[in-house]
Design an enzyme around this catalytic site. Structure first.
Site, PDB file in Angstrom:
ATOM      1  N   THR A 253      -3.482   1.765  11.152  1.00 46.54           N
ATOM      2  CA  THR A 253      -4.721   1.619  10.390  1.00 46.54           C
ATOM      3  C   THR A 253      -5.864   2.390  11.047  1.00 46.54           C
ATOM      4  O   THR A 253      -5.967   2.402  12.267  1.00 46.54           O
ATOM      5  CB  THR A 253      -5.079   0.119  10.342  1.00 46.54           C
ATOM      6  OG1 THR A 253      -3.962  -0.568   9.795  1.00 46.54           O
ATOM      7  CG2 THR A 253      -6.291  -0.136   9.500  1.00 46.54           C
TER       8      THR A 253
ATOM      9  N   ASN B   6      -2.696   9.220  13.772  1.00 46.31           N
ATOM     10  CA  ASN B   6      -1.810  10.077  12.972  1.00 46.31           C
ATOM     11  C   ASN B   6      -0.429  10.117  13.618  1.00 46.31           C
ATOM     12  O   ASN B   6      -0.308  10.412  14.803  1.00 46.31           O
ATOM     13  CB  ASN B   6      -2.385  11.494  12.874  1.00 46.31           C
ATOM     14  CG  ASN B   6      -1.714  12.300  11.778  1.00 46.31           C
ATOM     15  OD1 ASN B   6      -0.495  12.435  11.778  1.00 46.31           O
ATOM     16  ND2 ASN B   6      -2.496  12.816  10.854  1.00 46.31           N
TER      17      ASN B   6
ATOM     18  N   LYS C 256      -9.134   7.219  -0.329  1.00 44.91           N
ATOM     19  CA  LYS C 256      -9.332   6.907   1.095  1.00 44.91           C
ATOM     20  C   LYS C 256     -10.669   6.201   1.299  1.00 44.91           C
ATOM     21  O   LYS C 256     -11.684   6.619   0.745  1.00 44.91           O
ATOM     22  CB  LYS C 256      -9.258   8.185   1.936  1.00 44.91           C
ATOM     23  CG  LYS C 256      -9.294   7.894   3.432  1.00 44.91           C
ATOM     24  CD  LYS C 256      -8.829   9.062   4.257  1.00 44.91           C
ATOM     25  CE  LYS C 256      -8.950   8.808   5.741  1.00 44.91           C
ATOM     26  NZ  LYS C 256      -8.167   7.661   6.226  1.00 44.91           N
TER      27      LYS C 256
ATOM     28  N   GLY D 270       0.819  -1.216   0.000  1.00 48.07           N
ATOM     29  CA  GLY D 270       0.000   0.000   0.000  1.00 48.07           C
ATOM     30  C   GLY D 270       0.851   1.262   0.000  1.00 48.07           C
ATOM     31  O   GLY D 270       2.083   1.204   0.071  1.00 48.07           O
TER      32      GLY D 270
ATOM     33  N   HIS E 125      -8.978  14.504   2.219  1.00 46.02           N
ATOM     34  CA  HIS E 125      -8.029  13.447   1.847  1.00 46.02           C
ATOM     35  C   HIS E 125      -8.202  13.059   0.386  1.00 46.02           C
ATOM     36  O   HIS E 125      -9.222  13.363  -0.233  1.00 46.02           O
ATOM     37  CB  HIS E 125      -8.234  12.208   2.728  1.00 46.02           C
ATOM     38  CG  HIS E 125      -7.644  12.355   4.103  1.00 46.02           C
ATOM     39  ND1 HIS E 125      -8.315  13.007   5.108  1.00 46.02           N
ATOM     40  CD2 HIS E 125      -6.455  11.977   4.614  1.00 46.02           C
ATOM     41  CE1 HIS E 125      -7.559  13.017   6.195  1.00 46.02           C
ATOM     42  NE2 HIS E 125      -6.419  12.402   5.928  1.00 46.02           N
TER      43      HIS E 125
HETATM   44  P1  NAD Z   1      -3.634   1.409   0.773  1.00 47.53           P
HETATM   45  O1  NAD Z   1      -4.999   0.946   0.343  1.00 47.53           O
HETATM   46  O2  NAD Z   1      -2.737   2.098  -0.204  1.00 47.53           O
HETATM   47  O3  NAD Z   1      -2.807   0.157   1.352  1.00 47.53           O
HETATM   48  C1  NAD Z   1      -3.321  -0.833   2.181  1.00 47.53           C
HETATM   49  C2  NAD Z   1      -2.572  -2.122   1.865  1.00 47.53           C
HETATM   50  O4  NAD Z   1      -2.972  -3.108   2.842  1.00 47.53           O
HETATM   51  C3  NAD Z   1      -2.892  -2.707   0.487  1.00 47.53           C
HETATM   52  O5  NAD Z   1      -1.698  -3.107  -0.172  1.00 47.53           O
HETATM   53  C4  NAD Z   1      -3.796  -3.914   0.807  1.00 47.53           C
HETATM   54  O6  NAD Z   1      -3.641  -4.968  -0.146  1.00 47.53           O
HETATM   55  C5  NAD Z   1      -3.252  -4.322   2.165  1.00 47.53           C
HETATM   56  N1  NAD Z   1      -4.203  -5.088   2.975  1.00 47.53           N
HETATM   57  C6  NAD Z   1      -5.549  -4.935   3.063  1.00 47.53           C
HETATM   58  N2  NAD Z   1      -6.063  -5.850   3.915  1.00 47.53           N
HETATM   59  C7  NAD Z   1      -5.013  -6.572   4.370  1.00 47.53           C
HETATM   60  C8  NAD Z   1      -4.918  -7.672   5.268  1.00 47.53           C
HETATM   61  N3  NAD Z   1      -5.995  -8.193   5.868  1.00 47.53           N
HETATM   62  N4  NAD Z   1      -3.677  -8.175   5.521  1.00 47.53           N
HETATM   63  C9  NAD Z   1      -2.575  -7.653   4.918  1.00 47.53           C
HETATM   64  N5  NAD Z   1      -2.608  -6.627   4.039  1.00 47.53           N
HETATM   65  C10 NAD Z   1      -3.831  -6.091   3.779  1.00 47.53           C
HETATM   66  O7  NAD Z   1      -3.895   2.331   2.043  1.00 47.53           O
HETATM   67  P2  NAD Z   1      -2.872   3.390   2.707  1.00 47.53           P
HETATM   68  O8  NAD Z   1      -3.167   4.743   2.166  1.00 47.53           O
HETATM   69  O9  NAD Z   1      -1.486   2.849   2.680  1.00 47.53           O
HETATM   70  O10 NAD Z   1      -3.443   3.389   4.199  1.00 47.53           O
HETATM   71  C11 NAD Z   1      -3.468   2.200   4.972  1.00 47.53           C
HETATM   72  C12 NAD Z   1      -4.147   2.488   6.310  1.00 47.53           C
HETATM   73  O11 NAD Z   1      -3.340   3.404   7.069  1.00 47.53           O
HETATM   74  C13 NAD Z   1      -5.518   3.165   6.190  1.00 47.53           C
HETATM   75  O12 NAD Z   1      -6.348   2.682   7.228  1.00 47.53           O
HETATM   76  C14 NAD Z   1      -5.209   4.635   6.391  1.00 47.53           C
HETATM   77  O13 NAD Z   1      -6.296   5.392   6.846  1.00 47.53           O
HETATM   78  C15 NAD Z   1      -4.118   4.533   7.439  1.00 47.53           C
HETATM   79  N6  NAD Z   1      -3.226   5.700   7.551  1.00 47.53           N
HETATM   80  C16 NAD Z   1      -2.839   6.045   8.791  1.00 47.53           C
HETATM   81  C17 NAD Z   1      -1.946   7.079   8.975  1.00 47.53           C
HETATM   82  C18 NAD Z   1      -1.495   7.397  10.375  1.00 47.53           C
HETATM   83  O14 NAD Z   1      -0.645   8.312  10.559  1.00 47.53           O
HETATM   84  N7  NAD Z   1      -1.981   6.663  11.382  1.00 47.53           N
HETATM   85  C19 NAD Z   1      -1.446   7.775   7.879  1.00 47.53           C
HETATM   86  C20 NAD Z   1      -1.852   7.400   6.606  1.00 47.53           C
HETATM   87  C21 NAD Z   1      -2.742   6.344   6.452  1.00 47.53           C
END
Ligand code: NAD
Length: 243
Positions: free
Chosen positions: A76, A101, A136, A12, A132
């Site tokens: 997540t 975050n 998202k 991701g 966003h």
């Molecule tokens: P994304 O969709 O680009 O990537 C998610 C990845 O996880 C994908 O490659 C998907 O195939 C994989 N995935 C999904 N279900 C899975 C599972 N059960 N097991 C293993 N892999 C799995 O999303 P992203 O933009 O990289 O964001 C990921 C998460 O992080 C989201 O929930 C987002 O809101 C969160 N996020 C948090 C912060 C923070 O600072 N806490 C910052 C950015 C994003």
């Protein structure tokens, strides 16, 4: 010795940003896992799980971490309040940093929002706006949810006070509501604004992220920190020493 990390959700946007930032912080990526991979087996070569996959994966990640006594960083978002409350009990069995975050600037925004909500009082209408990228999957963002939680705490209100967008004949705004508005579009990495509006003046606290690297570096800093902590659930304020 620096802990070896396992990235869950490695393919991701965030997974890739974390892998790219790891060498900068002197950390080794011991394993990189995505949908369909065997998380348990991959854990043989890592000390800390860094999860940026999907909220559907959180329970399995935490159960595995507890069984194998590994530390965890949960980035997540998208859990319902009820799911989060249940998962927190599981998370407390291991050293776990859970944050909506990981940016330093946003964590300061949390502290400033708390202070502003306390000083300004309920005569200042509080509203949160976030924007966003179009990909998202959850709304409002985890960061907006935390900002709302802080405002509700300071104003001694419950989640019933939240107004998700407004439509139709809503009537005049009361001091007992907090608005939240989620915008989606393009490639926006993450914007959050907290507005306090009174009759005659308005204060706006804004944070704009332009590079996912800030979350990745923060998550890696959390991974480094949590590897030496006793079991318990921590947030980024703990990691940064802002408490
Ligand atoms: P994304 O969709 O680009 O990537 C998610 C990845 O996880 C994908 O490659 C998907 O195939 C994989 N995935 C999904 N279900 C899975 C599972 N059960 N097991 C293993 N892999 C799995 O999303 P992203 O933009 O990289 O964001 C990921 C998460 O992080 C989201 O929930 C987002 O809101 C969160 N996020 C948090 C912060 C923070 O600072 N806490 C910052 C950015 C994003």
């Amino acid at each position: 010795m620096a802990p070896r990390i396992l990235i869950n959700g490695a393919k991701g946007r965030m997974g890739q940003a974390i892998a790219a930032a790891a060498p900068e912080l002197g950390l080794t990526v011991g394993a990189a896992v995505d949908v369909g991979d065997d998380l348990g087996r991959a854990l043989d070569s890592a000390d800390v799980i860094v999860d940026f996959s999907s909220h559907h994966a959180t329970r399995a990640v935490l159960e595995l971490a507890a069984a194998r006594r590994k530390a965890v960083v949960i980035g997540t978002t998208g859990h319902s309040a009820a799911a989060r409350a249940e998962l927190l009990a599981l998370a407390a069995k291991v050293p776990c940093v859970w944050a909506g975050n990981f940016s330093v600037g946003v964590n300061l925004l949390f502290a400033l929002t708390r202070r502003a909500a306390a000083v300004l009082g309920s005569d200042y209408d509080a509203e949160v706006v976030e924007m966003h990228h179009r990909f998202k999957k959850d709304a409002p963002s985890g960061t907006a949810a935390r900002l709302l939680e802080i405002i509700l705490e300071e104003r001694k209100l419950t989640a019933a006070a939240l107004r998700h967008g407004r439509q139709g004949i809503t009537g005049e705004r009361t001091p007992f509501e907090v608005g939240i508005h989620a915008l989606r579009g393009g490639d926006v990495v993450g914007d959050h604004t907290v507005i306090f509006a009174a009759l005659g003046e308005r204060l706006e606290l804004s944070h704009k992220a332009s590079d996912r690297g800030i979350f990745a570096r923060g998550a890696l800093r959390a991974a480094q920190w949590v590897a030496t902590q006793p079991p318990g659930v921590y947030d980024m304020q703990d990691v940064l020493g802002l408490k």
